[in-house]
Design an enzyme around this catalytic site. Structure first.
Site, PDB file in Angstrom:
ATOM      1  N   LYS A 233       0.819  -1.049  -0.020  1.00  0.00           N
ATOM      2  CA  LYS A 233       0.000   0.119   0.111  1.00  0.00           C
ATOM      3  C   LYS A 233       1.019   1.315  -0.042  1.00  0.00           C
ATOM      4  O   LYS A 233       0.521   2.283  -0.757  1.00  0.00           O
ATOM      5  CB  LYS A 233      -0.824  -0.105   1.315  1.00  0.00           C
ATOM      6  CG  LYS A 233      -1.800  -1.226   1.364  1.00  0.00           C
ATOM      7  CD  LYS A 233      -2.733  -1.225   2.327  1.00  0.00           C
ATOM      8  CE  LYS A 233      -2.103  -1.456   3.846  1.00  0.00           C
ATOM      9  NZ  LYS A 233      -1.323  -2.699   4.025  1.00  0.00           N
TER      10      LYS A 233
ATOM     11  N   ARG B 119      -9.335   1.237   8.594  1.00  0.00           N
ATOM     12  CA  ARG B 119      -9.130  -0.090   8.931  1.00  0.00           C
ATOM     13  C   ARG B 119     -10.126  -0.680   9.806  1.00  0.00           C
ATOM     14  O   ARG B 119     -10.165  -1.798  10.152  1.00  0.00           O
ATOM     15  CB  ARG B 119      -7.975  -0.003   9.979  1.00  0.00           C
ATOM     16  CG  ARG B 119      -6.603  -0.448   9.142  1.00  0.00           C
ATOM     17  CD  ARG B 119      -5.384  -0.350  10.044  1.00  0.00           C
ATOM     18  NE  ARG B 119      -4.407  -1.158   9.679  1.00  0.00           N
ATOM     19  CZ  ARG B 119      -3.117  -0.555   9.083  1.00  0.00           C
ATOM     20  NH1 ARG B 119      -3.121   0.637   8.528  1.00  0.00           N
ATOM     21  NH2 ARG B 119      -2.137  -1.192   9.052  1.00  0.00           N
TER      22      ARG B 119
ATOM     23  N   ARG C  89      -0.695  -8.847  13.552  1.00  0.00           N
ATOM     24  CA  ARG C  89      -1.300  -7.903  12.573  1.00  0.00           C
ATOM     25  C   ARG C  89      -2.085  -8.510  11.445  1.00  0.00           C
ATOM     26  O   ARG C  89      -3.058  -8.040  10.983  1.00  0.00           O
ATOM     27  CB  ARG C  89      -0.261  -7.002  11.961  1.00  0.00           C
ATOM     28  CG  ARG C  89       0.480  -5.983  12.976  1.00  0.00           C
ATOM     29  CD  ARG C  89       1.969  -5.546  12.672  1.00  0.00           C
ATOM     30  NE  ARG C  89       1.925  -4.927  11.342  1.00  0.00           N
ATOM     31  CZ  ARG C  89       2.849  -4.933  10.437  1.00  0.00           C
ATOM     32  NH1 ARG C  89       4.043  -5.317  10.903  1.00  0.00           N
ATOM     33  NH2 ARG C  89       3.036  -4.356   9.486  1.00  0.00           N
TER      34      ARG C  89
ATOM     35  N   ARG D 284      11.540  -5.626   4.988  1.00  0.00           N
ATOM     36  CA  ARG D 284      11.319  -4.346   4.768  1.00  0.00           C
ATOM     37  C   ARG D 284      12.208  -3.584   5.308  1.00  0.00           C
ATOM     38  O   ARG D 284      12.838  -3.698   6.328  1.00  0.00           O
ATOM     39  CB  ARG D 284       9.941  -4.180   4.984  1.00  0.00           C
ATOM     40  CG  ARG D 284       9.548  -2.469   5.219  1.00  0.00           C
ATOM     41  CD  ARG D 284       7.909  -2.384   5.074  1.00  0.00           C
ATOM     42  NE  ARG D 284       7.208  -2.729   6.232  1.00  0.00           N
ATOM     43  CZ  ARG D 284       6.164  -2.628   6.226  1.00  0.00           C
ATOM     44  NH1 ARG D 284       5.358  -2.216   5.369  1.00  0.00           N
ATOM     45  NH2 ARG D 284       5.451  -3.168   7.457  1.00  0.00           N
TER      46      ARG D 284
ATOM     47  N   ARG E 126      11.318  -1.706  10.912  1.00  0.00           N
ATOM     48  CA  ARG E 126      10.190  -1.358  11.777  1.00  0.00           C
ATOM     49  C   ARG E 126      10.168  -2.464  12.769  1.00  0.00           C
ATOM     50  O   ARG E 126      10.278  -3.511  12.733  1.00  0.00           O
ATOM     51  CB  ARG E 126       9.071  -1.334  11.020  1.00  0.00           C
ATOM     52  CG  ARG E 126       8.771  -0.044  10.382  1.00  0.00           C
ATOM     53  CD  ARG E 126       7.454   0.065   9.383  1.00  0.00           C
ATOM     54  NE  ARG E 126       6.044  -0.626   9.807  1.00  0.00           N
ATOM     55  CZ  ARG E 126       5.128  -0.494   9.393  1.00  0.00           C
ATOM     56  NH1 ARG E 126       4.971  -0.109   8.110  1.00  0.00           N
ATOM     57  NH2 ARG E 126       3.929  -0.852   9.859  1.00  0.00           N
TER      58      ARG E 126
END
Ligand code: ADP
Ligand code: AMP
Length: 220
Positions: free
Chosen positions: A15, A90, A173, A129, A162
Site C-alpha cells: 500500500k 481499518r 497484525r 522491509r 520497523r
C-alpha cells in the site's frame, strides 16, 4: 471536486509503495495513518506515546484518536485536491467517519484499490522491509534494494527495520487485518467502488495495473 482513493490490503501488500507512486502520477497527497503515527512517535508527542503501545503489540490504535488525526490532516490546505489514503480506514467505524468527513469536504470515495497478495509473499515482504528515518521511503532487501545498503536513495537518511515487523507482531497484525479490516472490502463492494488488483507482480506492473483501471476522471 476533491478526489479520494483508498488503498486496502493486508500488512505488506504494498500500500505504501503504491501510494507514493500513484500520488506522483495523479498529483494527489499521500495520507498514511501509519506514517502519521510514526511521525508522532519520532516527535514523542502524547499521541505518539499512546500509539506506540498499540503498534508494538500489533493492535489497532483506538478509533477516536485515529479518526481525529486523519480528519485534521485531510482538512489541511495541501489536501484540497484530494488524497490517496493508505492504511485508513481499518475498521467499519473509521469507514463511516470517513464517509461523513469526505461529504463535509465536498467529495466521496472514488475508488478502493484492493491489493491482493498471498500470505507466503506477505511474510517475505515484511521480514525484508527497510524504511528511511527522514520520510518513510520504503525498500526491500531483495525486491527493492537501495543503491547503497542502509542508506535512502532519495534523501540519504538512515534505513531502519520497523519494530512491528517482527515475526510475532506480524502474526498479530494479520489476525487483526482478517478480523477488523477485511470486512471493509465487503462494505465498499456493496457501493461498487472496489478495484481488485493482483499485488504479486513487480512494483511497476502493479502501479500500471492500478492506473489502467482507475475511473477515467481520476487519471491525470
Ligand atoms: P504496506 O504499506 O501494505 O504494509 P509496503 O508498501 O510497505 O506495504 O511494502 C511491504 C514490503 O514489500 C516493502 O519492503 C516493499 O519494498 C515490498 N514490496 C512492495 N510491493 C512489492 C512488490 N510488488 N513486489 C515485491 N516487493 C514489494
Ligand atoms: P501501517 O504503517 O499501515 O502498517 O500501520 C502500522 C500500525 O499503526 C498498525 O499496525 C496499527 O497499530 C497503527 N495504525 C495504522 N493505521 C491505523 C488505523 N487506520 N487504525 C488503527 N491503527 C492504525
Amino acid at each position: 471536486m476533491p478526489r479520494y482513493i483508498l488503498l486496502v490490503g493486508p500488512p505488506g501488500a504494498g500500500k505504501g509503495t503504491q501510494a507514493k507512486r500513484l500520488c506522483q502520477a495523479l498529483g494527489l497527497l499521500h495520507v498514511s495513518s501509519g506514517d502519521l503515527f510514526r511521525e508522532h512517535l519520532k516527535n514523542q508527542t502524547e499521541l505518539g506515546k499512546l500509539a506506540q503501545s498499540h503498534i508494538d503489540r500489533g493492535e489497532l490504535v483506538p478509533d477516536d484518536v485515529t479518526i481525529a488525526m486523519v480528519r485534521e490532516r485531510l482538512q489541511q490546505e495541501d489536501a484540497a485536491a484530494g488524497a490517496i489514503l493508505d492504511g485508513f480506514p481499518r475498521t467499519l467505524a473509521q469507514a463511516k467517519a470517513l464517509d461523513g468527513l469526505l461529504e463535509e469536504l465536498g467529495g466521496g470515495v472514488d475508488a478502493v484499490v484492493n491489493i491482493q497478495v498471498s500470505m507466503t509473499a506477505l511474510v517475505r515482504r515484511l521480514t525484508g522491509r527497510w524504511m528511511c528515518r527522514q520520510a518513510g521511503h520504503i525498500y526491500h532487501q531483495e525486491f527493492n534494494p537501495p543503491r547503497k545498503p542502509g542508506v535512502c536513495d532519495i534523501d540519504g537518511s538512515e534505513l531502519y527495520r520497523r519494530s512491528d515487523d517482527t515475526e510475532q507482531t506480524v502474526a498479530k497484525r494479520f489476525q487483526v487485518y482478517l478480523e477488523q479490516t477485511a470486512p471493509l472490502i465487503k462494505h465498499y463492494r456493496s457501493k461498487g467502488v472496489v478495484i481488485d488488483v493482483n499485488g504479486e507482480q513487480k512494483i511497476g506492473a502493479v502501479t500500471a495495473a492500478v492506473l489502467d483501471v482507475l475511473p477515467g476522471d481520476v487519471s491525470p
